[in-house]
Structure formats: structure tokens, C-alpha cells
Design a protein around this motif. Structure first.
Motif, PDB file in Angstrom:
ATOM      1  N   ARG A  95       0.797  -0.870  -0.339  1.00 21.14           N
ATOM      2  CA  ARG A  95      -0.623  -0.300   0.014  1.00 21.14           C
ATOM      3  C   ARG A  95       0.707   1.480  -0.079  1.00 21.14           C
ATOM      4  O   ARG A  95       1.051   2.136  -0.333  1.00 21.14           O
ATOM      5  CB  ARG A  95      -1.156   0.477   1.323  1.00 21.14           C
ATOM      6  CG  ARG A  95      -1.760   1.547   1.416  1.00 21.14           C
ATOM      7  CD  ARG A  95      -2.883   1.020   0.057  1.00 21.14           C
ATOM      8  NE  ARG A  95      -3.898   2.416   0.368  1.00 21.14           N
ATOM      9  CZ  ARG A  95      -4.588   2.808  -0.016  1.00 21.14           C
ATOM     10  NH1 ARG A  95      -4.595   2.242  -1.484  1.00 21.14           N
ATOM     11  NH2 ARG A  95      -5.739   3.058  -0.100  1.00 21.14           N
TER      12      ARG A  95
ATOM     13  N   GLU B  32       2.186   1.478  -3.489  1.00 17.94           N
ATOM     14  CA  GLU B  32       0.523   2.680  -4.172  1.00 17.94           C
ATOM     15  C   GLU B  32       1.460   3.568  -4.265  1.00 17.94           C
ATOM     16  O   GLU B  32       0.660   4.499  -5.275  1.00 17.94           O
ATOM     17  CB  GLU B  32      -0.364   2.005  -3.799  1.00 17.94           C
ATOM     18  CG  GLU B  32      -1.581   1.787  -4.349  1.00 17.94           C
ATOM     19  CD  GLU B  32      -2.906   1.039  -3.655  1.00 17.94           C
ATOM     20  OE1 GLU B  32      -2.899   0.348  -2.915  1.00 17.94           O
ATOM     21  OE2 GLU B  32      -3.510   1.921  -4.480  1.00 17.94           O
ATOM     22  N   LEU B  33       1.215   4.224  -2.653  1.00 18.37           N
ATOM     23  CA  LEU B  33       0.673   5.589  -2.577  1.00 18.37           C
ATOM     24  C   LEU B  33       2.342   6.830  -2.267  1.00 18.37           C
ATOM     25  O   LEU B  33       1.630   7.789  -3.198  1.00 18.37           O
ATOM     26  CB  LEU B  33       0.473   5.688  -1.418  1.00 18.37           C
ATOM     27  CG  LEU B  33      -1.198   5.440  -1.440  1.00 18.37           C
ATOM     28  CD1 LEU B  33      -2.250   4.826  -0.051  1.00 18.37           C
ATOM     29  CD2 LEU B  33      -2.517   6.098  -2.465  1.00 18.37           C
TER      30      LEU B  33
ATOM     31  N   SER C 289      -6.111  -7.036  -1.381  1.00 11.45           N
ATOM     32  CA  SER C 289      -7.057  -5.830  -1.018  1.00 11.45           C
ATOM     33  C   SER C 289      -7.094  -5.091  -1.098  1.00 11.45           C
ATOM     34  O   SER C 289      -5.320  -4.998  -0.035  1.00 11.45           O
ATOM     35  CB  SER C 289      -8.624  -6.809  -0.968  1.00 11.45           C
ATOM     36  OG  SER C 289      -7.928  -7.170   0.923  1.00 11.45           O
ATOM     37  N   VAL C 290      -6.995  -3.680  -0.275  1.00  7.94           N
ATOM     38  CA  VAL C 290      -7.021  -2.837   0.402  1.00  7.94           C
ATOM     39  C   VAL C 290      -6.109  -3.113   2.271  1.00  7.94           C
ATOM     40  O   VAL C 290      -5.307  -2.647   2.611  1.00  7.94           O
ATOM     41  CB  VAL C 290      -7.582  -1.275   0.575  1.00  7.94           C
ATOM     42  CG1 VAL C 290      -9.048  -1.904   0.869  1.00  7.94           C
ATOM     43  CG2 VAL C 290      -7.046  -0.382   1.525  1.00  7.94           C
ATOM     44  N   GLN C 291      -6.564  -4.248   2.343  1.00  4.73           N
ATOM     45  CA  GLN C 291      -6.316  -4.752   3.738  1.00  4.73           C
ATOM     46  C   GLN C 291      -5.057  -5.787   3.732  1.00  4.73           C
ATOM     47  O   GLN C 291      -4.737  -5.832   4.798  1.00  4.73           O
ATOM     48  CB  GLN C 291      -8.160  -5.932   4.535  1.00  4.73           C
ATOM     49  CG  GLN C 291      -8.985  -4.768   4.622  1.00  4.73           C
ATOM     50  CD  GLN C 291     -10.657  -5.004   3.248  1.00  4.73           C
ATOM     51  OE1 GLN C 291      -9.782  -4.398   1.908  1.00  4.73           O
ATOM     52  NE2 GLN C 291     -11.490  -5.099   3.730  1.00  4.73           N
ATOM     53  N   VAL C 292      -5.225  -6.120   2.951  1.00  4.77           N
ATOM     54  CA  VAL C 292      -3.812  -7.250   2.917  1.00  4.77           C
ATOM     55  C   VAL C 292      -3.038  -6.261   2.567  1.00  4.77           C
ATOM     56  O   VAL C 292      -1.870  -6.239   2.748  1.00  4.77           O
ATOM     57  CB  VAL C 292      -4.081  -8.004   0.933  1.00  4.77           C
ATOM     58  CG1 VAL C 292      -3.214  -8.895   0.720  1.00  4.77           C
ATOM     59  CG2 VAL C 292      -5.127  -9.221   2.114  1.00  4.77           C
ATOM     60  N   ARG C 293      -3.522  -5.438   1.283  1.00  4.60           N
ATOM     61  CA  ARG C 293      -2.102  -4.436   0.540  1.00  4.60           C
ATOM     62  C   ARG C 293      -1.388  -3.449   2.017  1.00  4.60           C
ATOM     63  O   ARG C 293       0.061  -3.098   2.226  1.00  4.60           O
ATOM     64  CB  ARG C 293      -2.589  -3.621  -0.154  1.00  4.60           C
ATOM     65  CG  ARG C 293      -3.044  -4.838  -1.592  1.00  4.60           C
ATOM     66  CD  ARG C 293      -2.551  -2.991  -2.750  1.00  4.60           C
ATOM     67  NE  ARG C 293      -3.592  -1.908  -2.181  1.00  4.60           N
ATOM     68  CZ  ARG C 293      -5.005  -2.319  -3.171  1.00  4.60           C
ATOM     69  NH1 ARG C 293      -4.913  -3.618  -3.669  1.00  4.60           N
ATOM     70  NH2 ARG C 293      -6.034  -1.883  -2.895  1.00  4.60           N
ATOM     71  N   ASN C 294      -2.694  -3.458   3.690  1.00  6.86           N
ATOM     72  CA  ASN C 294      -1.685  -2.610   4.166  1.00  6.86           C
ATOM     73  C   ASN C 294      -1.196  -3.308   4.700  1.00  6.86           C
ATOM     74  O   ASN C 294       0.057  -2.730   6.302  1.00  6.86           O
ATOM     75  CB  ASN C 294      -3.080  -2.003   5.567  1.00  6.86           C
ATOM     76  CG  ASN C 294      -3.436  -0.390   4.406  1.00  6.86           C
ATOM     77  OD1 ASN C 294      -2.247   0.535   3.979  1.00  6.86           O
ATOM     78  ND2 ASN C 294      -5.162  -0.852   5.020  1.00  6.86           N
ATOM     79  N   LEU C 295      -1.124  -4.911   4.885  1.00  5.25           N
ATOM     80  CA  LEU C 295      -0.258  -5.532   5.560  1.00  5.25           C
ATOM     81  C   LEU C 295       1.364  -6.570   5.202  1.00  5.25           C
ATOM     82  O   LEU C 295       2.297  -6.399   5.741  1.00  5.25           O
ATOM     83  CB  LEU C 295      -0.938  -6.792   6.550  1.00  5.25           C
ATOM     84  CG  LEU C 295      -1.838  -6.107   7.479  1.00  5.25           C
ATOM     85  CD1 LEU C 295      -2.909  -7.474   7.305  1.00  5.25           C
ATOM     86  CD2 LEU C 295      -1.301  -6.338   8.574  1.00  5.25           C
TER      87      LEU C 295
ATOM     88  N   ALA D 151      -0.463  -2.114  -6.355  1.00  4.82           N
ATOM     89  CA  ALA D 151      -1.257  -1.467  -6.110  1.00  4.82           C
ATOM     90  C   ALA D 151      -2.312  -2.896  -6.969  1.00  4.82           C
ATOM     91  O   ALA D 151      -3.737  -2.676  -6.330  1.00  4.82           O
ATOM     92  CB  ALA D 151      -1.872   0.367  -6.996  1.00  4.82           C
TER      93      ALA D 151
ATOM     94  N   ARG E 175     -10.406  -8.746 -11.469  1.00  2.23           N
ATOM     95  CA  ARG E 175      -9.516  -7.931 -11.311  1.00  2.23           C
ATOM     96  C   ARG E 175      -9.299  -7.840 -10.310  1.00  2.23           C
ATOM     97  O   ARG E 175      -7.770  -7.488  -9.711  1.00  2.23           O
ATOM     98  CB  ARG E 175     -10.615  -6.703 -11.500  1.00  2.23           C
ATOM     99  CG  ARG E 175      -9.472  -5.411 -12.267  1.00  2.23           C
ATOM    100  CD  ARG E 175     -10.191  -4.745 -12.555  1.00  2.23           C
ATOM    101  NE  ARG E 175     -10.786  -3.781 -10.944  1.00  2.23           N
ATOM    102  CZ  ARG E 175     -11.177  -2.578 -11.271  1.00  2.23           C
ATOM    103  NH1 ARG E 175     -11.396  -1.743 -12.182  1.00  2.23           N
ATOM    104  NH2 ARG E 175     -12.053  -1.693 -10.206  1.00  2.23           N
ATOM    105  N   GLU E 176     -10.015  -7.897  -8.853  1.00  2.23           N
ATOM    106  CA  GLU E 176      -9.407  -8.053  -7.762  1.00  2.23           C
ATOM    107  C   GLU E 176      -9.005  -9.867  -7.315  1.00  2.23           C
ATOM    108  O   GLU E 176     -10.286 -10.260  -7.300  1.00  2.23           O
ATOM    109  CB  GLU E 176     -10.050  -7.372  -6.379  1.00  2.23           C
ATOM    110  CG  GLU E 176     -10.865  -5.716  -7.234  1.00  2.23           C
ATOM    111  CD  GLU E 176      -9.757  -4.673  -7.242  1.00  2.23           C
ATOM    112  OE1 GLU E 176      -8.629  -4.890  -6.499  1.00  2.23           O
ATOM    113  OE2 GLU E 176     -10.075  -4.213  -8.240  1.00  2.23           O
ATOM    114  N   LEU E 177      -8.067  -9.765  -5.959  1.00  8.40           N
ATOM    115  CA  LEU E 177      -8.320 -10.774  -5.293  1.00  8.40           C
ATOM    116  C   LEU E 177      -7.842 -11.471  -5.956  1.00  8.40           C
ATOM    117  O   LEU E 177      -8.704 -12.493  -5.442  1.00  8.40           O
ATOM    118  CB  LEU E 177      -8.551 -11.025  -3.811  1.00  8.40           C
ATOM    119  CG  LEU E 177      -9.068  -9.695  -2.811  1.00  8.40           C
ATOM    120  CD1 LEU E 177     -10.073  -9.223  -2.416  1.00  8.40           C
ATOM    121  CD2 LEU E 177      -8.435 -10.952  -1.779  1.00  8.40           C
TER     122      LEU E 177
END
Ligand SMILES: Cc1cc2nc3c(=O)[nH]c(=O)nc-3n(C[C@H](O)[C@H](O)[C@H](O)COP(=O)(O)OP(=O)(O)OC[C@H]3O[C@@H](n4cnc5c(N)ncnc54)[C@H](O)[C@@H]3O)c2cc1C
Ligand code: FES
Ligand code: FES
Lengths: 160, 288
Positions: free
Chosen positions: B78, B81-82, B102-108, B98, B189-191
């Protein structure tokens, strides 16, 4: 094996609890702190039912060991709004009748709340992307989109 | 989950000492998005787990003498990505970050975890190969540097010894006339996990290609460079015809398998399509 003392902040309150080395944050929240809002759907990062905020960012709490939260700030659905003072997203979810069984809803709300903090006026595409990690087996996505869009004060269907 | 002892070092030194003392049966834990599922399903049964989240050094992103970039192994997908610098100079890496989960996974999920888990489909590996990144590894005998292109030795295998830690990734400067792109194909597209992933990086000088890098994921046991295709581009003016030829040449190194995600033939088709698309975007970005 010795338990560890976990000190962290949960829903703005300092907490100290004993946890097993192999407890996940989700285990600690549910079993040791009585916060059963976050749910265990899959335990492997795929469903988002366990979503909580970790230093303000959405994470899958089933994939973090409880001790990895030492010194950090955790927020669960219990700390998003209170009865009588609901978060705008919660108001919108009630108004639109989003929940069916409700199992996925705490996770969806936490993902959506984090999205709106980072991006107060998301496009429909950005909302879809923001909750892509949350599975609802009652097919509630259409109403979710409407409610999140309304809570964000954005126009439905806006793209840019 | 099976029981284990948990160790919480606070520095790289302490971590290396702890690793050396504990011996085998010890696993490092970064974001846990690969490790925790493997602990839960019993694929791994370590007696001890060393948590890296207390080691602040591993989360730093630093410009090296204003030139290249050093990215700590525990920087999350994450963050990549940013991050403005990563977006600006190493866009293919930001694009790959990116795409993870998911965002919950990318933050970890961390960059180092993605590399050390060494899945053939690891999304953040091809951009690092295309950017000529080096892995900075620390062990009891000190530090060594290994090009990411030779970091992987097989499915879930790397050059890391059991007592070594991946500390940083060193990315050389890219320069103003350089552009890159990462694309993957997934049914969802996701996950989802890449059926094929391709990263390209082109650097131009006086209208010709000074340097070309193309790296492929999920078409061999390890992520790898398509060096034949790179050579065909270097020293040439890059035209759509030349890009099409390079895309054909990229197939030379692909040794895809057939599995539930796609047949070997489909993967070969994707190598050609994604190489062409990423080179076209890389060229546009390098020219911009
Ligand atoms: C729902 C879901 C979706 C996912 N989607 C994707 C995807 O789209 N693309 C993709 O590429 N991956 C994906 N993954 C896999 C995973 O998220 C990534 O590989 C991630 O980058 C792993 O990083 P981590 O920090 O979580 O690693 P961890 O699980 O903490 O560690 C992974 C491995 O690396 C070792 N390790 C970690 N750090 C170091 C270090 N510094 N030195 C030495 N060894 C180390 C650990 O011992 C372990 O064996 C997904 C995972 C989940 C659960
Ligand atoms: S329970 Fe954590 S993602 Fe499903
Ligand atoms: S409301 Fe039942 S899973 Fe979403």
C-alpha cells in the motif's frame, strides 16, 4: 509457552491483555476483549469480515498476530459510532436497509470509513475498489454502493 | 493455529543474533499475509516465529544520495502504491503494489515478504527485475548484495540462508527519459493471482533505446528476464513493429505450465500480449 502482555489502544482506550503468541488480533479482540463486531469469515485474508483500522488503515485482523499490535491504535466497528451518535455511514446503511444477514457489514463499514477518510468524495469506481476486499454472500453490493455514495455526499454514478 | 514461541526483536542486529541463536525451526514474520495462512493450514510448523514489525529500519524509504532509492524490506504494498517518489520514478513498482490483494491485505503485505515467499506469480518481483534492483541481505557474516534477478532459485526458494534477513532493496536511478509499466492478467480484477505478469522498462537516448528490460512472472519456476527481447530493442528506434518482434522474442524464455489458472498455450499468448502492451506504455512514458 508463556503468554505475552499486549498493550495497545483499542477504540481510544488503552488496554492491556494477556495473549498467546499464536493469537491473531482478531482472536484477541473477540475472545479476550469481548469485541465481537469483527467477524472471522475465512481466516485467510479473502473475505474482509475481520476488517479493523490499524493506525487508521484498514487491515485484515485475521492475518495479524495480536502481539504485532503492541503500541498501535486499533479501531473496531464498536468504536466507529455509538447508539444515538452513529457514523454517517452507519446512518446511511440503516436508511438504505443494506444489511441482510449482517455478517459482512462491520467489515464493509470499516473499509468504507477508511476510504472516506482518505478520499472524502470517491467516484463509484473508487468505492468499488475500496470495498473489493469485502465479500457479501447476501448480494448486498448495490445498496452498499448507494449508501456509501450518499454518506460521502457524492452524486451516484459520478465518474472521473 | 499450531503453537509457537514468538520473539520480538527491535533492530536488524538483534534480529540477526536471534536468528543465529535459534537455528532451524524458526520463521521470520513480516506482514503475515503469506505466512499466517501457511501456519493456519499446517503447511509450516515452526517452533519459533520472529516478528519483524518492531524493526523500524525495515520500513524506511530513502533516496540514496539523491540518486537511486533504498526501500526497506517491510515497506508495504500500500505504501508503494501511494508513495510519490515510487510513483514518480519507479511507476511499475507502484502499479504492482496496487494490484496485490485488497486494501486490507496491501496494508499488511510487504515487499520483502513478497520476494522471500518466492511464488512464481509474485507481483512485485518483475518490476524489481526490470529496474535492476539489488537485494541487500544481512547475516552473521555481515552484509551482501544480490541482484534481484538472481535472488530466486526455485518455487518458494531463494538465495537466503536460514540465518539471513532481507533488509533492503536498492533501486538505481532511472533518469528522465525512462519509463516503465507492470501489467498482469487475472480472471478477476481484485484478489486474484497473476496468470502471467509482465514488467517493462525502457530508457531512451537521442531517439533510440539505450536500455530495455522485460521481466516475466508466472511462466517459469522463478520470475525471469527476457534478455533476447531486450537485446533486440537496445540501440534501435522503438517502433510498433519492433515492439511486436520483441514480444515474440520474450516467448523464448517462457516455460509455462498448465494449471487451473490457465493452459501453457494461453500463458504464451499472454506473454506476447502483455509484453507488447507494457512496452508500448513504457515507450510513451519514457517519451513524455
Ligand atoms: C487475500 C490475499 C491476496 C493476495 N494477493 C496477492 C497478489 O495479488 N499478488 C501477490 O503477489 N501476492 C498476493 N498475496 C500474497 C502476499 O500478500 C504477498 O506475497 C505479500 O507481499 C507477502 O508479504 P508479507 O509481508 O505478508 O509476508 P509474510 O507472510 O510475513 O512472509 C512471507 C515469507 O517471507 C519470509 N520473510 C518475510 N520477510 C522477510 C525478510 N525481511 N527476510 C527474510 N525472509 C522474510 C517469511 O519468513 C515467509 O516465509 C495475497 C495474499 C492474500 C492473503
Ligand atoms: S476473516 Fe479475515 S479476511 Fe476473512
Ligand atoms: S449481509 Fe449477509 S454477508 Fe453481507
Amino acid at each position: 509457552m508463556a503468554k505475552h502482555a499486549l498493550s495497545c489502544t483499542v477504540n481510544d482506550e488503552p488496554v492491556e491483555v494477556l495473549v498467546q503468541p499464536w493469537d491473531t488480533l482478531l482472536d484477541a479482540l473477540r475472545e479476550r476483549m469481548g469485541l465481537t463486531g469483527p467477524k472471522e469469515g475465512c481466516g485467510t485474508g479473502d473475505c474482509g469480515a475481520c476488517t479493523v483500522h490499524f493506525d487508521g488503515k484498514p487491515i485484515a485482523s485475521c492475518l495479524l498476530l495480536a502481539m504485532q499490535a503492541r503500541g498501535h491504535e486499533v479501531r473496531t466497528i464498536e468504536g466507529l459510532g455509538k447508539p444515538g451518535a452513529l457514523h454517517p455511514l452507519q446512518e446511511a446503511f440503516v436508511k438504505h436497509g443494506v444489511p441482510q444477514c449482517g455478517f459482512c457489514i462491520p467489515g464493509v463499514l470499516m473499509a468504507a470509513a477508511a476510504l472516506l477518510t482518505e478520499n472524502p468524495r470517491p467516484t463509484e469506481e473508487e468505492i468499488r475498489y475500496g470495498i473489493a476486499g469485502n465479500l457479501c454472500r447476501c448480494t448486498g453490493y448495490t445498496k452498499m454502493l448507494a449508501a456509501i455514495t450518499e454518506a460521502a455526499g457524492a452524486t451516484a454514478g459520478r465518474r472521473s | 493455529m499450531r503453537r509457537f514461541e514468538l520473539l520480538l526483536p527491535q533492530s536488524v542486529d538483534e534480529c540477526v543474533r536471534t536468528l543465529a541463536q535459534q537455528g532451524p525451526e524458526t520463521k521470520l514474520l513480516a506482514g503475515g499475509t503469506d505466512l499466517l495462512p501457511q501456519l493456519k493450514n499446517g503447511l509450516l510448523k515452526p517452533a519459533r516465529v520472529i516478528d519483524l514489525s518492531g524493526v523500524a529500519q525495515l520500513r524506511a524509504i530513502e533516496s540514496a544520495n539523491g540518486q537511486g532509492l533504498r526501500i526497506g524490506s517491510a515497506v508495504t504494498a500500500r505504501t508503494l502504491e501511494l508513495d510519490r517518489t515510487v510513483q514518480g520514478r519507479y511507476l511499475s513498482l507502484a502499479e504492482s503494489g496496487a494490484l496485490v490483494g485488497s486494501v486490507q491485505v496491501r496494508n499488511l503485505a510487504t515487499l520483502g515478504g513478497n520476494l522471500c515467499n518466492a511464488a512464481p506469480s509474485a507481483d512485485m518481483a518483475p518490476p524489481l527485475l526490470a529496474l535492476d534492483a539489488e537485494a541487500i541481505i544481512v547475516g552473521p557474516k555481515g552484509e551482501r548484495r544480490v541482484p534481484v534477478a538472481t535472488f530466486f532459485t526455485g518455487v518458494r526458494k531463494t538465495v537466503l540462508a536460514p540465518d539471513e534477513l532481507l533488509v533492503e532493496l536498492a533501486l538505481p536511478a532511472t533518469g528522465p527519459n525512462s519509463g516503465g509499466n507492470y501489467l498482469r492478467h487475472t480472471p478477476r480484477r481484485e484478489l486474484d493471482i497473476a496468470v502471467v505478469g509482465v514488467a517493462s522498462q525502457l530508457t531512451l537516448a537521442n531517439g533510440v533505446c539505450a536500455k530495455a528490460r522485460i521481466a516475466l512472472a508466472a511462466v517459469a519456476p522463478v520470475p525471469l528476464r527476457a534478455t533476447g527481447a531486450e537485446r533486440a530493442l537496445e540501440g534501435q528506434r522503438v517502433t510498433p513493429e519492433l515492439i511486436a518482434r520483441a514480444a515474440d522474442l520474450a516467448l523464448e524464455v517462457a516455460r509455462p505450465i498448465s494449471d487451473q489458472r490457465g493452459s501453457a498455450d494461453f500463458r504464451r499468448h499472454l506473454v506476447r500480449v502483455l509484453t507488447r502492451r507494457t512496452l508500448t506504455t513504457a515507450l510513451a512514458r519514457a517519451s513524455a
